[in-house]
Design a protein around this motif. Sequence first.
Motif, PDB file in Angstrom:
ATOM      1  N   GLY A   1       0.825  -1.195   0.000  1.00 20.06           N
ATOM      2  CA  GLY A   1       0.000   0.000   0.000  1.00 20.06           C
ATOM      3  C   GLY A   1       0.855   1.239   0.000  1.00 20.06           C
ATOM      4  O   GLY A   1       2.081   1.175   0.079  1.00 20.06           O
ATOM      5  N   ASP A   2       0.182   2.373  -0.078  1.00 18.92           N
ATOM      6  CA  ASP A   2       0.869   3.666  -0.056  1.00 18.92           C
ATOM      7  C   ASP A   2       1.270   4.039   1.367  1.00 18.92           C
ATOM      8  O   ASP A   2       2.173   4.840   1.577  1.00 18.92           O
ATOM      9  CB  ASP A   2      -0.049   4.761  -0.619  1.00 18.92           C
ATOM     10  N   LEU A   3       0.567   3.448   2.345  1.00 21.73           N
ATOM     11  CA  LEU A   3       0.753   3.814   3.750  1.00 21.73           C
ATOM     12  C   LEU A   3       0.430   2.606   4.617  1.00 21.73           C
ATOM     13  O   LEU A   3      -0.528   1.888   4.334  1.00 21.73           O
ATOM     14  CB  LEU A   3      -0.214   4.964   4.102  1.00 21.73           C
ATOM     15  N   LEU A   4       1.232   2.401   5.661  1.00 18.03           N
ATOM     16  CA  LEU A   4       0.880   1.437   6.702  1.00 18.03           C
ATOM     17  C   LEU A   4       0.495   2.214   7.947  1.00 18.03           C
ATOM     18  O   LEU A   4       1.119   3.225   8.278  1.00 18.03           O
ATOM     19  CB  LEU A   4       2.052   0.517   7.044  1.00 18.03           C
ATOM     20  N   ILE A   5      -0.525   1.730   8.642  1.00 15.71           N
ATOM     21  CA  ILE A   5      -0.961   2.330   9.904  1.00 15.71           C
ATOM     22  C   ILE A   5      -0.936   1.234  10.962  1.00 15.71           C
ATOM     23  O   ILE A   5      -1.640   0.228  10.825  1.00 15.71           O
ATOM     24  CB  ILE A   5      -2.379   2.929   9.806  1.00 15.71           C
TER      25      ILE A   5
ATOM     26  N   GLU B   1      -2.714  -3.727  15.578  1.00  9.02           N
ATOM     27  CA  GLU B   1      -3.235  -4.119  14.279  1.00  9.02           C
ATOM     28  C   GLU B   1      -2.553  -3.227  13.266  1.00  9.02           C
ATOM     29  O   GLU B   1      -2.486  -2.004  13.463  1.00  9.02           O
ATOM     30  CB  GLU B   1      -4.749  -3.948  14.229  1.00  9.02           C
ATOM     31  N   VAL B   2      -2.029  -3.817  12.206  1.00  6.65           N
ATOM     32  CA  VAL B   2      -1.362  -3.041  11.166  1.00  6.65           C
ATOM     33  C   VAL B   2      -2.206  -3.136   9.900  1.00  6.65           C
ATOM     34  O   VAL B   2      -2.571  -4.242   9.467  1.00  6.65           O
ATOM     35  CB  VAL B   2       0.075  -3.544  10.904  1.00  6.65           C
ATOM     36  N   PHE B   3      -2.511  -1.973   9.354  1.00 11.33           N
ATOM     37  CA  PHE B   3      -3.337  -1.872   8.157  1.00 11.33           C
ATOM     38  C   PHE B   3      -2.521  -1.305   7.003  1.00 11.33           C
ATOM     39  O   PHE B   3      -1.724  -0.383   7.202  1.00 11.33           O
ATOM     40  CB  PHE B   3      -4.538  -0.956   8.412  1.00 11.33           C
ATOM     41  N   ALA B   4      -2.756  -1.850   5.812  1.00 14.77           N
ATOM     42  CA  ALA B   4      -2.190  -1.283   4.592  1.00 14.77           C
ATOM     43  C   ALA B   4      -3.292  -0.458   3.935  1.00 14.77           C
ATOM     44  O   ALA B   4      -4.435  -0.912   3.823  1.00 14.77           O
ATOM     45  CB  ALA B   4      -1.727  -2.395   3.655  1.00 14.77           C
ATOM     46  N   VAL B   5      -2.940   0.752   3.537  1.00 12.38           N
ATOM     47  CA  VAL B   5      -3.898   1.632   2.868  1.00 12.38           C
ATOM     48  C   VAL B   5      -3.474   1.745   1.407  1.00 12.38           C
ATOM     49  O   VAL B   5      -2.361   2.200   1.116  1.00 12.38           O
ATOM     50  CB  VAL B   5      -3.946   3.027   3.528  1.00 12.38           C
ATOM     51  N   GLN B   6      -4.352   1.299   0.522  1.00  4.71           N
ATOM     52  CA  GLN B   6      -4.063   1.343  -0.912  1.00  4.71           C
ATOM     53  C   GLN B   6      -5.306   1.863  -1.626  1.00  4.71           C
ATOM     54  O   GLN B   6      -6.393   1.331  -1.432  1.00  4.71           O
ATOM     55  CB  GLN B   6      -3.697  -0.059  -1.417  1.00  4.71           C
ATOM     56  N   HIS B   7      -5.127   2.899  -2.430  1.00  6.30           N
ATOM     57  CA  HIS B   7      -6.235   3.514  -3.181  1.00  6.30           C
ATOM     58  C   HIS B   7      -7.388   3.877  -2.251  1.00  6.30           C
ATOM     59  O   HIS B   7      -8.554   3.651  -2.575  1.00  6.30           O
ATOM     60  CB  HIS B   7      -6.715   2.593  -4.305  1.00  6.30           C
ATOM     61  N   GLY B   8      -7.053   4.387  -1.054  1.00  4.47           N
ATOM     62  CA  GLY B   8      -8.059   4.808  -0.090  1.00  4.47           C
ATOM     63  C   GLY B   8      -8.728   3.674   0.675  1.00  4.47           C
ATOM     64  O   GLY B   8      -9.599   3.912   1.503  1.00  4.47           O
TER      65      GLY B   8
ATOM     66  N   LYS C   1      -8.502   0.496   3.324  1.00  2.00           N
ATOM     67  CA  LYS C   1      -7.695   0.062   4.468  1.00  2.00           C
ATOM     68  C   LYS C   1      -7.954  -1.432   4.715  1.00  2.00           C
ATOM     69  O   LYS C   1      -9.104  -1.832   4.891  1.00  2.00           O
ATOM     70  CB  LYS C   1      -8.136   0.903   5.677  1.00  2.00           C
ATOM     71  N   SER C   2      -6.873  -2.243   4.712  1.00  2.00           N
ATOM     72  CA  SER C   2      -7.053  -3.666   4.999  1.00  2.00           C
ATOM     73  C   SER C   2      -5.975  -4.135   5.971  1.00  2.00           C
ATOM     74  O   SER C   2      -4.812  -3.726   5.876  1.00  2.00           O
ATOM     75  CB  SER C   2      -7.034  -4.492   3.714  1.00  2.00           C
ATOM     76  N   MET C   3      -6.376  -5.008   6.908  1.00  2.00           N
ATOM     77  CA  MET C   3      -5.438  -5.477   7.922  1.00  2.00           C
ATOM     78  C   MET C   3      -4.411  -6.411   7.284  1.00  2.00           C
ATOM     79  O   MET C   3      -4.761  -7.320   6.544  1.00  2.00           O
ATOM     80  CB  MET C   3      -6.160  -6.205   9.054  1.00  2.00           C
ATOM     81  N   CYS C   4      -3.135  -6.134   7.572  1.00  2.00           N
ATOM     82  CA  CYS C   4      -2.075  -7.007   7.051  1.00  2.00           C
ATOM     83  C   CYS C   4      -1.305  -7.711   8.169  1.00  2.00           C
ATOM     84  O   CYS C   4      -0.587  -8.664   7.898  1.00  2.00           O
ATOM     85  CB  CYS C   4      -1.135  -6.231   6.127  1.00  2.00           C
TER      86      CYS C   4
END
Length: 152
Positions: free
Chosen positions: A100-104, A122-129, A131-134
């Motif tokens: 993704g473009d950003l990890l949270i 919990e770590v989420f990948a944000v791609q094209h707006g 958010k999915s848990m990775c």
Amino acid sequence: MAAMHKAQDPDFAERVRASFDRQQAMALIGASMAVVEPGYTEIHLPHKAEITQQHGYIHGGVVGMIADSAAGYAASTLTAPETGVLTVEYKLNLLAPAEGDLLIAEGSVLRYGRTLIVTRAEVFAVQHGRKSMCALMQQTIMTVHGKKEHPR
């Protein structure tokens, strides 16, 4: 977010942010602390080629770094000003590629004790707006007394 917690230190947010700023490892990978609340923090990490593995995903070790710091700092938000925290152990499940473009990394306190604090991230990948848990992590933190943080 976990159950609501009460901070012992009225200046916890400033103390936690100052400590995060001393973490050269976080500066090295380009992470920032976006949210600091009692029992909860968020670390944001923009995608950059220098932290990827051979398939172009953000390296699992880097995912572990931000999960460890987010949950550890969540614990630190609840401690007294003179009390430090150190990770004793954590278990990290990598659920999907960190793409993704950003990890949270969202860190929260599950149980606060005098000596041991149990946290999760919990770590989420944000791609094209989207958010999915990775990754999902559970961690044990120990409180430490009389050990000053290293100046940067």
